[in-house]
Design an enzyme around this catalytic site. Structure first.
Site, short mmCIF file in Angstrom:
data_model
loop_
_atom_site.label_atom_id
_atom_site.label_comp_id
_atom_site.label_asym_id
_atom_site.label_seq_id
_atom_site.Cartn_x
_atom_site.Cartn_y
_atom_site.Cartn_z
N SER A 185 49.40 39.20 44.47
CA SER A 185 49.53 38.66 43.11
C SER A 185 48.42 39.22 42.22
O SER A 185 47.25 39.18 42.57
CB SER A 185 49.44 37.14 43.18
OG SER A 185 49.54 36.63 41.89
N GLY A 186 48.84 39.73 41.09
CA GLY A 186 47.87 40.27 40.13
C GLY A 186 47.56 41.73 40.36
O GLY A 186 46.70 42.30 39.68
N THR B 59 54.49 43.78 38.22
CA THR B 59 55.38 43.60 37.08
C THR B 59 55.12 44.69 36.04
O THR B 59 56.06 45.27 35.49
CB THR B 59 55.16 42.20 36.47
OG1 THR B 59 55.32 41.25 37.53
CG2 THR B 59 56.13 41.90 35.37
N ASN C 39 46.45 35.50 38.46
CA ASN C 39 47.08 36.36 37.47
C ASN C 39 47.50 35.51 36.27
O ASN C 39 48.15 34.48 36.45
CB ASN C 39 48.30 37.03 38.13
CG ASN C 39 49.00 38.01 37.21
OD1 ASN C 39 48.59 38.19 36.05
ND2 ASN C 39 50.04 38.64 37.72
N SER D 122 51.55 35.63 36.14
CA SER D 122 52.05 35.78 37.51
C SER D 122 53.56 35.50 37.57
O SER D 122 54.04 34.52 37.00
CB SER D 122 51.30 34.81 38.42
OG SER D 122 51.74 34.99 39.73
N SER D 123 54.25 36.40 38.24
CA SER D 123 55.70 36.19 38.38
C SER D 123 55.89 35.10 39.43
O SER D 123 55.41 35.22 40.57
CB SER D 123 56.38 37.47 38.87
OG SER D 123 55.92 38.57 38.14
N GLY E 105 53.88 38.55 44.59
CA GLY E 105 53.02 39.19 45.58
C GLY E 105 52.55 38.24 46.66
O GLY E 105 52.61 37.01 46.51
N GLU F 47 50.50 35.89 48.83
CA GLU F 47 49.64 34.88 48.22
C GLU F 47 48.98 34.02 49.29
O GLU F 47 49.66 33.51 50.17
CB GLU F 47 50.53 34.00 47.33
CG GLU F 47 49.83 33.39 46.17
CD GLU F 47 50.83 32.79 45.20
OE1 GLU F 47 50.90 33.24 44.05
OE2 GLU F 47 51.55 31.85 45.60
N1 ATP Z 1 48.90 49.61 34.47
C1 ATP Z 1 48.23 48.61 33.93
N2 ATP Z 1 47.53 48.80 32.84
C2 ATP Z 1 46.82 47.81 32.26
N3 ATP Z 1 46.78 46.55 32.75
C3 ATP Z 1 47.48 46.28 33.86
C4 ATP Z 1 48.24 47.28 34.50
N4 ATP Z 1 48.81 46.72 35.55
C5 ATP Z 1 48.42 45.43 35.56
N5 ATP Z 1 47.64 45.15 34.56
C6 ATP Z 1 47.00 43.86 34.23
O1 ATP Z 1 47.02 43.03 35.34
C7 ATP Z 1 47.75 41.83 35.07
C8 ATP Z 1 48.57 41.43 36.27
O2 ATP Z 1 49.60 42.35 36.47
P1 ATP Z 1 51.04 41.95 36.96
O3 ATP Z 1 51.53 40.76 36.24
O4 ATP Z 1 51.87 43.15 36.90
O5 ATP Z 1 50.72 41.57 38.42
P2 ATP Z 1 51.76 41.25 39.56
O6 ATP Z 1 51.47 42.16 40.68
O7 ATP Z 1 53.12 41.26 39.00
O8 ATP Z 1 51.34 39.80 39.97
P3 ATP Z 1 52.26 38.60 40.47
O9 ATP Z 1 52.63 38.90 41.86
O10 ATP Z 1 51.41 37.44 40.33
O11 ATP Z 1 53.43 38.59 39.57
C9 ATP Z 1 48.61 42.15 33.88
O12 ATP Z 1 48.86 41.00 33.12
C10 ATP Z 1 47.76 43.13 33.14
O13 ATP Z 1 46.81 42.45 32.36
MG MG Z 2 54.51 39.97 38.58
#
Ligand code: ATP
Ligand code: MG
Length: 1139
Positions: free
Chosen positions: A107-108, A112, A157, A160-161, A387, A389
């Site tokens: 996660s994070g 996404t 996050n 977070s999804s 992700g 967790e």
């Molecule tokens: N390529 C990127 N460029 C800039 N910031 C990013 C990038 N990827 C992720 N982030 C930052 O990290 C944060 C978390 O990313 P994201 O929501 O994609 O995580 P995740 O893997 O989907 O987590 P979860 O499993 O909780 O959904 C985003 O809100 C953003 O602020």
């Molecule tokens: Mg996500």
């Protein structure tokens, strides 16, 4: 700008971990760190992309970058998510292979975001057009809608999804998107009613309250204040960098783009509001008479509002919160709900309401974005699942279990597909394959999903088992059945290993996941798996007068009562994950493995331990090893030959045969052991990264050598060109010089020749000239001689003739001379003769004179003196008079000229003659006068006689003519009377000043003189004031000075003398006195009038004799003369001095 042509160019660290040398966990970590610190967030393991979350926006996702990666080979540029997206899209489009993009990571870690980047890249590079753009836009805009309802802020996050999402994007044969299908996996619905500390509910609740207009909120019966709602955690309601209000507008806009109708949006918002209201419904215990525990709603206002929102009859819902009806085959049993059960029912309703709404949203979006037509489409699946967790405090529940199970499955598929793909590639390419040892998590998956003794199966079994079922019974079951499993840990299991493990509470079990050990609390597993919603509630919902609510609770339809137990959550999830896995296996996988650099959501922080942990559980090291176990690097023959052809003379610069043969020749030519590489059907496989680096190094050197060679050739070419140019120039210069020299020489010879020629010609010419001259001279000589001869002849003849003439002339001259001489002699003789005759005559005359003088001497001596004297005098007088005649002066009497006296003795005569002449000319002058003029001159003469040298006034009067009648008395009508009154002719009329006898002041009077009298008259009237007969006038007195005063003295005793003498003053004094005097002179009967000229005289004024005295004084007040009576005896007249 620097242009990269390969990922091997200008690499920071190693762009592909397969090439990492030496390969160890530390070097792996170090490489990631090094690249991360240089903003290189992407690194490859073969075709897998490792993505580090930068936690800040980097300038590497621009449209220019999209263009850079578009249609480029995977290894051509530095690692990027766009390279993977491009590779996937191109193999989908060009090779007709369905693709799936598997994005994993905790996660994070950025899954996404990565999925969105992939989608946006594909949207940017695929076809364009109105319809296509609409589809793209709808696909992209589905993200904000689902994120609003399915994402929440967690401790890991901020976005977070909380659901799993798999999206199939469908493309036509051209690669244009046609539509898509979204599958969602198990929303973490427990979040709706309760959020862990530091976390929030789903975004949509906050977005609605912050972003909706007041009017909308009023319609939804909501307050903007979060604190009014029990379901919203307050401690972290506001998230840094998250603008809920703006996001609400984005979501509304996205819903519109995706195709939601306005009433649908309103319904959705009503449901969201209803959930919030639901949370505010509170219960209190109420005891019944039969002793059963009941509950009652504390404040029905929220319930009422909720019912109004959803169109539910309040009593129906109220009842549903109080009773539970259990239906058996034939009978219905209704039991009351106590407070806890009522709360459970309320939360269950809220969770169901929300999760069903979410599923409805997905279905509704799918309706909008689904592809038209039934033909088979190419598909690209993008998997973005929640992700892995772990809550460190062991508060992991059913949701975490499901999430981690899902990640476990993904890891499994990753391992399977990576390995399989690898293996398949070797088989495809005809390369021998040796098995590699790696951790296969299939055993963990089996622990969870095994149909007989898997944890999920046992949970379902417990849930379905009749009798008392609790989380403890479930845990007991696990302890008995899974005790032997290597990845299952429990204090109560038979395995004594954990008996003393105090970190493992009795109510928990622990699973050793691929990503680490997770301690799960068994509490809530059964309930959550059952996901029970009391039928009364679903029926109440079904009864709602709300289109959407009705749809969401179909089981509430009394007509379709299904007595079967609904499927458990675990079962459903397992089934959908199974479907997903099967789906994924049919597609070509592309991996993005997201790594979280730190726990602080901060940029620039790289926590070694955290990353090390992730790379361990993600199996990245194994991934590299698997990749390297066979061959670390592979490349199709064409690009390989293109890149390294310079390393072999036979392939450089061009290899004309097939690329594979070229590569074989190339490799055989290089000092690389044969076991280091293998030739596949279309690719070369390089076993060791060292070999690749060796090739790269050789290539670099070769490039340097080639550069040197090119430089050398270029320099040679340039120098040769220069030399040739010089040579050419030199030839041109020498040609020009030779020409110039020859020209000079020729000109010299030419001029010498000319000189010689000219000399020769000159010499010849001179010779000729000499000859000609000679001839000419000869001719001339002949001519001369002949001329001389002729001349001589002529001269001789001439001389002869001249002589002849001379002779003749001489005769003539001699004759003339002779004649002349004769004539002169004759003349001299005649002259002599004449002289003699004259002399004789003179002598004779003298003689005669002498004789006569002798004869007359006696007479002469007696009278001759007197006679001569008289004669002389006579002659002189004659001469004098004749001379005077011619020198007489003019006839003007005033001409004073007179010739000078010639002889002294004529002095008396001369002056007498002058006098006579003057008299004569005066006479002559006078004879011309008229009578009047004569009278005037006579008067003037008389005036002169009277006053000349006696009165100072006189000289000024000389030039003034005596006009007489100054007043023109006859002509002036003013004096007409006076004129008539005058008996005689007026001789003089003038204005005089009559001096007052008393005071000496003057009064103007007319003064008239006739032949008999003097009249004084008034100047203005002309009235006669006094008339004095001239005989009464005895004398006139005047001064010697220049004044005009005169006194008329009267005869004593005469009639006129009554008042006394008159003292008058006039400018014409001289004229007046002269005229009066003349009257006396001309009248024979009268006495001569006396003119007394003196500066003191006496006058008789009446009885007084007054002395009038004239003194010289200074004029006063501009007056020339002033007169003043001094006393009885004296009247003083002051006259300005003439000087
Ligand atoms: N390529 C990127 N460029 C800039 N910031 C990013 C990038 N990827 C992720 N982030 C930052 O990290 C944060 C978390 O990313 P994201 O929501 O994609 O995580 P995740 O893997 O989907 O987590 P979860 O499993 O909780 O959904 C985003 O809100 C953003 O602020
Ligand atoms: Mg996500």
């Amino acid at each position: 700008m620097e242009v990269k042509t390969s990922l091997l160019d200008n690499m920071i660290g190693v762009g592909d971990m397969v090439l990492l040398e030496p390969l160890s966990e530390d070097s792996f970590l170090e490489n990631l760190k090094n690249r991360f610190e240089h903003n290189e967030i992407y690194t490859y393991i073969g075709s897998v992309v490792i993505s580090m979350n930068p936690y800040r926006s980097l300038p590497i996702f621009t449209p220019e970058k999209v263009e850079e990666y578009r249609n480029r080979n995977f290894y051509e540029l530095s690692p990027h998510i766009y390279a993977l997206a491009d590779e996937a899209y191109r193999s989908l489009r060009d090779q007709d292979k369905d693709q799936c993009i598997l994005i994993t990571g905790e996660s994070g870690a950025g899954k996404t975001e990565a999925s969105k980047l992939v989608m946006s890249y594909v949207a940017a590079v695929c076809g364009k057009g109105q319809e296509v753009n609409k589809v793209k836009e709808q696909l992209l805009q589905s993200n904000p809608v689902l994120e609003a309802f399915g994402n929440a802020k967690t401790v890991r996050n901020d976005n977070s999804s909380r659901f799993g999402k798999y999206m199939d994007i469908e493309f036509d044969f051209k690669g244009d998107p046609l539509g898509g299908v979204i599958s969602n996996y198990l929303l973490e619905k427990s979040r709706v009613v309760k959020q862990p500390r530091g976390e929030r509910n789903f975004h949509v609740f906050y977005q609605l309250l912050s972003g909706a207009s007041d009017e909308s909120l009023k319609k939804l019966k909501l307050h903007r204040d979060f604190s009014k709602y029990n379901y919203l955690s307050l401690d972290s309601a506001a998230v840094n960098g998250l603008d809920d209000a703006a996001n609400f507008r984005t979501v509304r806009n996205a819903m519109q783009i995706v195709g939601f109708m306005e009433d649908e949006v309103q319904s959705v918002m009503e449901l969201v509001a209803a959930v919030l209201k639901l949370g505010n419904i509170e219960f209190k215990p109420d005891s019944r008479s039969n002793g059963s525990d009941e509950s009652r709603i504390k404040d029905k206002n929220d319930l009422k509002e909720m019912c109004e929102l959803l169109g539910i009859e309040q009593s129906v819902l109220e009842r549903a919160f109080s009773y539970r009806t259990v239906e058996a085959k034939l009978e219905k049993v209704s039991t009351t709900l106590n407070v806890a059960q009522a709360y459970y029912a309320r939360d269950a309703l809220a969770k169901n309401l929300y999760s069903r709404l979410f599923s409805w949203l997905v279905t509704r979006i799918n309706e909008s974005i689904k592809a038209q037509g039934k033909t088979r489409h190419k598909v690209m699946g993008v998997l973005d699942i929640y992700g892995f967790e772990i809550f460190e405090d062991g508060d992991n529940s059913f949701e975490q279990f499901i999430i981690n199970y899902c990640n476990e499955k993904l890891q499994q598929i990753f391992i399977e597909l990576t390995l399989r793909e690898e293996q398949e590639e070797y088989i495809r390419e005809g390369i021998e394959w040796t098995n590699i040892e790696y951790f296969n998590n299939a055993v963990i998956c089996d622990l969870i999903e095994n149909n007989q003794n898997g944890i999920l199966a046992m949970l379902d079994e417990e849930c379905l088992r009749p009798g008392t079922v609790t989380d403890e019974t479930f845990l007991d079951k696990l302890n008995t059945i899974c005790a032997e499993h290597l990845h299952f840990e429990s204090r109560l299991s038979k395995n004594s290993k954990f008996l003393t493990d105090h970190s493992l509470p009795h109510s928990c079990f622990r699973i050793q996941h691929y990503a680490g050990k997770v301690l799960y609390r068994a509490e809530g597993f059964v309930d959550k798996n059952n996901d029970l919603l009391y039928r009364d509630l679903s029926q109440a919902m079904y009864k709602a007068n709300h289109k959407l609510i009705k749809q969401l609770f179909p089981e509430g339809n009394p007509a379709k009562v299904n007595l079967k137990r609904p499927l458990t959550a675990g079962f459903q999830f397992k089934a959908s994950v199974g479907t997903l896995m099967r789906n994924l296996q049919t597609k070509n996988p592309n991996y993005i493995r997201c790594i979280k650099p730190n726990d602080k959501k901060a940029s620039h922080i790289f926590t070694d331990s955290l990353v090390r942990h992730q790379l361990r559980y993600l199996g990245l090291m194994e991934n590299v090893r698997v990749r390297r176990a066979g061959y670390a690097f592979r490349q199709p023959y064409e690009p390989c030959l293109e890149r390294y052809k310079m390393l072999c003379k036979r392939t450089w610069p061009h290899w004309l045969g097939p690329a594979r043969e070229g590569v074989e020749v190339l490799m055989s030519d290089l000092p690389v052991p044969a076991e280091e590489f293998s030739f596949g059907r279309s690719k070369i496989f390089i076993r060791n990264p060292r070999t690749l680096f060796f090739l790269e190094e050789r290539r670099r050197q070769c490039l340097q050598d080639l550069a040197t060679l090119i430089q050398k050739i270029y320099r040679g070419w340039k120098c040769r060109g220069h030399f040739l140019l010089l040579k050419k120039s030199q030839i041109v210069v020498s040609a020009w010089y030779r020409r110039y020299a020859q020209q000079k020489k020729y000109q010299k010879i030419k001029s010498a020749t000319t000189v010689v020629q000219s000399y020769t010609r000159g010499w010849q010419a001179r010779k000729l000239l000499r000859e000609l001259k000679y001839q000419k001279r000869c001719v001339e000589a002949v001519t001369t001689i002949s001329a001389f001869w002729h001349g001589t002849q002529a001269r001789m003849e001439l001389r002869r003739l001249k002589q002849e003439v001379r002779n003749k002339h001489a005769v003539t001259v001699i004759w003339a001379y002779w004649q002349g001489t004769k004539a002169r002699r004759e003349l001299r003789r005649l002259k002599e003769e004449a002289r003699r005759k004259h002399a004789v005559a003179v002598i004779w005359a003298y003689w005669q004179g002498l004789k006569i003088r002798r004869e007359y001497r006696k007479f002469f001596r007696a009278n001759a003196g007197k006679k001569i004297y008289d004669f002389t005098i006579q002659r002189i007088m004659q001469k004098y008079f004749l001379g005077l005649k011619s020198t007489l002066p003019s006839m003007s009497p005033i001409d004073k000229n007179w010739p000078a006296r010639p002889y002294l003795f004529l002095g008396g005569v001369h002056s007498e003659l002058r006098r006579i002449f003057h008299l004569w000319r005066c006479k002559k002058y006078r004879s011309q006068f008229t009578e009047e003029k004569k009278a005037v001159y006579e008067e003037k003469l008389e005036a002169s006689e009277l006053f000349k040298d006696k009165k100072a006034l006189y000289p000024s009067s000389v030039s003034q003519p005596f006009k007489g009648d100054y007043l023109e008395i006859n002509k002036n009508p003013k004096y007409q009377k006076l004129s008539i009154a005058m008996e005689d002719k007026v001789l003089l009329a003038d204005v005089v000043n009559k001096i007052n006898r008393a005071n000496g002041k003057g009064t103007a009077r007319l003064f008239l003189l006739t032949k008999n009298s003097v009249v004084l008259a008034d100047q203005k009237t002309g009235q006669v004031k006094a008339s004095v007969p001239l005989p009464d006038l005895t004398s006139v007195s005047v001064s010697t000075q220049s004044d005009g005063f005169f006194a008329l003295k009267l005869k004593e005793g005469s009639a006129s003398a009554v008042k006394g003498d008159f003292l008058l003053s006039s400018e014409h004094l001289i004229e007046i006195i002269t005229k009066i005097h003349r009257m006396g002179t001309t009248a024979a009967d009268r006495e001569q009038l006396d003119i007394d000229i003196s500066d003191e005289f006496l006058v008789q004024f009446k009885h007084d004799k007054v002395c009038v005295k004239f003194i010289q004084g200074v004029p006063k007040n501009g007056n020339s003369v002033s007169c003043k009576r001094k006393n009885n005896r004296l009247l003083e007249v002051s006259v300005p001095s003439t000087a």
